[in-house]
Design a protein around this motif. Sequence first.
Motif, PDB file in Angstrom:
ATOM      1  N   PHE A 121       0.866  -1.189   0.000  1.00 55.16           N
ATOM      2  CA  PHE A 121       0.000   0.000   0.000  1.00 55.16           C
ATOM      3  C   PHE A 121       0.893   1.226   0.000  1.00 55.16           C
ATOM      4  N   GLY A 122       1.613   1.398  -1.100  1.00 51.15           N
ATOM      5  CA  GLY A 122       2.568   2.497  -1.248  1.00 51.15           C
ATOM      6  C   GLY A 122       1.943   3.710  -1.914  1.00 51.15           C
ATOM      7  N   THR A 123       2.788   4.593  -2.402  1.00 52.25           N
ATOM      8  CA  THR A 123       2.368   5.882  -2.947  1.00 52.25           C
ATOM      9  C   THR A 123       1.342   5.753  -4.065  1.00 52.25           C
ATOM     10  N   ALA A 124       1.568   4.851  -5.023  1.00 53.30           N
ATOM     11  CA  ALA A 124       0.634   4.709  -6.147  1.00 53.30           C
ATOM     12  C   ALA A 124      -0.734   4.222  -5.666  1.00 53.30           C
ATOM     13  N   THR A 125      -0.744   3.301  -4.711  1.00 53.31           N
ATOM     14  CA  THR A 125      -2.009   2.784  -4.183  1.00 53.31           C
ATOM     15  C   THR A 125      -2.715   3.861  -3.365  1.00 53.31           C
ATOM     16  N   ILE A 126      -1.957   4.621  -2.598  1.00 51.73           N
ATOM     17  CA  ILE A 126      -2.547   5.730  -1.831  1.00 51.73           C
ATOM     18  C   ILE A 126      -3.200   6.728  -2.778  1.00 51.73           C
ATOM     19  N   ASP A 127      -2.487   7.097  -3.838  1.00 56.23           N
ATOM     20  CA  ASP A 127      -3.044   8.043  -4.820  1.00 56.23           C
ATOM     21  C   ASP A 127      -4.296   7.481  -5.493  1.00 56.23           C
ATOM     22  N   ALA A 128      -4.251   6.194  -5.845  1.00 57.15           N
ATOM     23  CA  ALA A 128      -5.404   5.566  -6.490  1.00 57.15           C
ATOM     24  C   ALA A 128      -6.590   5.490  -5.535  1.00 57.15           C
ATOM     25  N   TYR A 129      -6.319   5.165  -4.265  1.00 54.81           N
ATOM     26  CA  TYR A 129      -7.415   5.080  -3.301  1.00 54.81           C
ATOM     27  C   TYR A 129      -8.008   6.465  -3.039  1.00 54.81           C
ATOM     28  N   ALA A 130      -7.167   7.484  -3.006  1.00 58.06           N
ATOM     29  CA  ALA A 130      -7.666   8.855  -2.844  1.00 58.06           C
ATOM     30  C   ALA A 130      -8.556   9.236  -4.037  1.00 58.06           C
ATOM     31  N   ALA A 131      -8.176   8.810  -5.233  1.00 59.50           N
ATOM     32  CA  ALA A 131      -9.005   9.060  -6.415  1.00 59.50           C
ATOM     33  C   ALA A 131     -10.350   8.346  -6.291  1.00 59.50           C
ATOM     34  N   TRP A 132     -10.337   7.111  -5.731  1.00 58.20           N
ATOM     35  CA  TRP A 132     -11.586   6.395  -5.483  1.00 58.20           C
ATOM     36  C   TRP A 132     -12.458   7.177  -4.503  1.00 58.20           C
ATOM     37  N   GLN A 133     -11.853   7.684  -3.437  1.00 57.15           N
ATOM     38  CA  GLN A 133     -12.621   8.444  -2.448  1.00 57.15           C
ATOM     39  C   GLN A 133     -13.226   9.705  -3.079  1.00 57.15           C
TER      40      GLN A 133
END
Length: 121
Positions: free
Chosen positions: A77-89
């Motif tokens: 759950f690194g930077t790319a996943t954090i960014d993608a999850y923020a986009a989901w939110q």
Amino acid sequence: MPGRLRLGAEGRATAGRQQAGHAEAIAAVVDLSQLIAARKADPPKPGTPVSYAGTKTVEAALVAEGLLNKGLADGHFGTATIDAYAAWQRRCDWSGDDADGTPGTASLTKLGKRRGFDVKE
């Protein structure tokens, strides 16, 4: 055969036993507390083990949503996943601190309902 798993049409695990021509679906379960711990712990140094396997389930869902590049779905759950999850939110109409890339109950449950996994709180 009872107990055997195979991938169904949408890539989800289904039971090998069928009743009336329908396979029984077996949904993955993502533990929210372990996912948040992985979000805080990752990204680790290259070559280190994945901190929580449920991260792969969430990353696969984010890839399916078009929010994460498949090549970046590595189980951390690194930077790319954090960014993608923020986009989901943000897609779910959250903003500010509610769209910081840290999974919450509502956003993770919504993603799970769309992509075939359950959430354990």
